[in-house]
Design an enzyme around this catalytic site. Structure first.
Site, PDB file in Angstrom:
ATOM      1  N   SER A 245     -10.361   0.206   7.225  1.00  0.00           N
ATOM      2  CA  SER A 245      -9.798   0.271   5.873  1.00  0.00           C
ATOM      3  C   SER A 245      -9.094  -0.987   5.395  1.00  0.00           C
ATOM      4  CB  SER A 245      -8.839   1.459   5.762  1.00  0.00           C
ATOM      5  OG  SER A 245      -9.555   2.662   5.729  1.00  0.00           O
TER       6      SER A 245
ATOM      7  N   LYS B 237       0.843  -1.197   0.000  1.00  0.00           N
ATOM      8  CA  LYS B 237       0.000   0.000   0.000  1.00  0.00           C
ATOM      9  C   LYS B 237       0.876   1.245   0.000  1.00  0.00           C
ATOM     10  CE  LYS B 237      -3.894   2.097   2.501  1.00  0.00           C
ATOM     11  NZ  LYS B 237      -4.825   1.980   3.657  1.00  0.00           N
TER      12      LYS B 237
ATOM     13  N   SER C  43      -9.860   2.409   2.831  1.00  0.00           N
ATOM     14  CA  SER C  43      -8.950   3.088   1.930  1.00  0.00           C
ATOM     15  C   SER C  43      -8.002   2.143   1.177  1.00  0.00           C
ATOM     16  CB  SER C  43      -8.094   4.088   2.718  1.00  0.00           C
ATOM     17  OG  SER C  43      -7.275   3.415   3.674  1.00  0.00           O
TER      18      SER C  43
END
EC number: 6.3.5.7
Length: 495
Positions: free
Chosen positions: A185, A80, A161
């Site tokens: 998330s 990420k 997210s």
């Protein structure tokens, strides 16, 4: 061979490389090709095939020499874009960090490389991890690999997210990916795309070198195809770090070795406050099915009460923006990233122009909310009260553990929705986190595992929440659900 290798998860890849069934380089090459062919998903912001191949060659060399191999040796993963990676651009999907290349490695990524993992690239996300649909990225939406079975071609949200992470794992672009979870998330996007993801106890994984959103809530965790893969990857990510003042100075258990789907003697709590108004019938039916599965695994089911649950979402959307407004004050255009310097502008003008140009609308909204609730005259009315509510929510969980060992809830109040469907209504978007935020406020381990499909053929997830430091219990209950659900659905390739 390469296409077959991309169907394998972390445990299967590791076992195959060690047994000599295939090489780590063959695995890396297969996933590199899959990433290159999946541009329509917009899951990767940066591709790093050289990193993945170098780690693969090191794994093959270690095997040939009979040298010790790490727990992730031969496994390429996605990272990420919130984790700083030395020499590789890290933007947190925000224009204000455009051009920022860290000269250091985050602790979590360093731990993974030490365990033998290789990096396929940096994954797209909601800007500064603020969002539930991956629509706030400065580099475009991530598109879910899933489609509704009725033939509707509306692009769907992969959750957020960590939407790039969820889309990449579900689409077989990588066997596992890192995520971060501030209010859901990891868990919500995992539920949206039919994979597993766990947020460990706050402090299990170091926050050092991870771009901050809300420091008292942010926690890294793995996203992978199944529970075992999550256990393996979490074991590689976790550990004490003296550079993080909130890091837990505790040994990392061997969660993979401790996996067991036998829940005899365990009590599973069903919080009555999670039966929210207007909850879709399919979510409620899956919840009831999950209860039946856990009973079948030997668990006793008890009803519990978490009376302050209804205050969790408003408290979170005071605390998290307040911490964000403080954390994001460092992005000023002076030291790194974007600098917008209008002709004849002074320092204050540069600050204003840079932040106006660099931050997206959702980030600006949360900065303004956070600045407001921290301002003189409103601090006690909002921020102090929210912190008190947070304490009450944590106490609710402590009281619940007296009558149960784990909790079972839905992960999200709906299946994946279409991109653009909720982006105009921030409150509707924030409600995606209604089931995940309470455990985040309390710092507890929580996991989402896929339980089935809705009427449109889209995945639905179940969430297990455990007491602090009981990742093993959470993983074991997740495994019990996984074995009984028999979830094998995967998106049909359209990209």
């Amino acid at each position: 061979m390469t296409s077959e290798l991309t169907d394998l998860g972390i445990a299967a890849i590791r076992a195959g490389v060690r047994a000599g069934d295939f090489t780590a380089r063959e695995v890396a090459e297969g996933f590199i090709a899959a990433v290159a062919a999946a541009k329509p998903l917009n899951a990767f912001l940066v591709e790093t095939p050289d990193h993945a191949l170098a780690a693969a060659d090191a794994a093959d060399k270690a095997r040939a020499e009979g040298a010790p191999m790490g727990s992730m040796a031969g496994v390429p993963i996605g990272m990420k874009d919130l984790f700083c990676t030395e020499g590789v651009a890290t933007t947190a999907a925000s224009g204000i960090l455009d051009g920022f290349v860290p000269q250091y490695e985050s602790t979590v990524s360093a731990n993974l490389w030490r365990a033998g993992a290789g990096m396929l690239g940096k994954l797209n996300m909601d800007q500064f991890a603020m969002g539930s649909s991956n629509e706030t990225s400065a580099f475009g939406n991530v598109v879910s690999p899933w489609r509704r079975k009725d033939g509707g071609n509306a692009p769907l949200a992969p959750g957020g997210s960590s939407g790039g992470s969820s889309a990449a794992v579900s689409a077989r672009l990588c066997p596992g990916a890192t995520g971060t979870d501030t209010g859901g998330s990891i868990r919500q996007p995992a539920a949206f795309v039919g994979i597993s993801g766990i947020k460990p106890t706050y402090g299990r994984c170091s926050r050092w070198g991870t771009v901050a959103f809300a420091s008292s809530l942010d926690q890294a965790g793995p996203m992978a195809r199944d529970v075992r893969d999550c256990a393996i990857m979490l074991g590689a990510m976790a550990g004490f770090d003296a550079k993080d003042a909130t890091s837990l100075d505790l040994p990392v258990p061997d969660w993979e070795a401790g996996l067991s789907s036998d829940l005899k003697g365990k009590r599973i709590g069903i919080p009555k406050e999670y039966r929210v108004d207007d909850m879709p019938g399919e979510i409620d039916a899956l919840w009831e099915q999950g209860i039946a599965w856990l009973k079948d695994a030997g668990a006793e089911i008890v009803e519990v009460s978490l009376p302050h649950t209804k205050y969790a979402l408003p408290a979170y959307y005071i605390i998290a923006p307040a911490e964000a407004s403080s954390n994001l004050a460092r992005y000023d255009g002076v030291r790194y990233g974007l600098r917008d310097l209008p002709d004849g502008a002074g320092l204050q003008d540069m600050y204003a122009a840079t932040r106006a140009a660099g931050f997206g609308a959702e980030v600006k909204r949360r900065i303004m909310i956070g600045t407001y609730v921290l301002s003189a005259g409103f601090y006690d009315a909002y921020f102090t009260q929210a912190q008190k509510v947070r304490t009450l929510i944590a106490r609710d969980f402590e009281a619940a553990w007296e009558s149960c060992d784990l909790l079972l809830t839905p992960t999200a109040p709906s299946a994946a929705f279409a991109l653009g469907e909720k982006s105009a209504d921030p409150l509707a978007m924030y409600l995606n986190d209604v089931f995940t935020v309470p455990s985040s406020l309390a710092g507890l381990p929580a996991m989402s595992v896929p339980g089935g499909l809705d009427k449109d053929g889209l995945p639905l997830g179940l969430q297990i929440i455990g007491p602090a430091l009981d990742e093993q219990g959470v993983l074991n209950a997740g495994l019990a659900i996984e074995e009984r659900a028999g979830f094998t659905a995967r998106p049909q390739r359209w990209w």
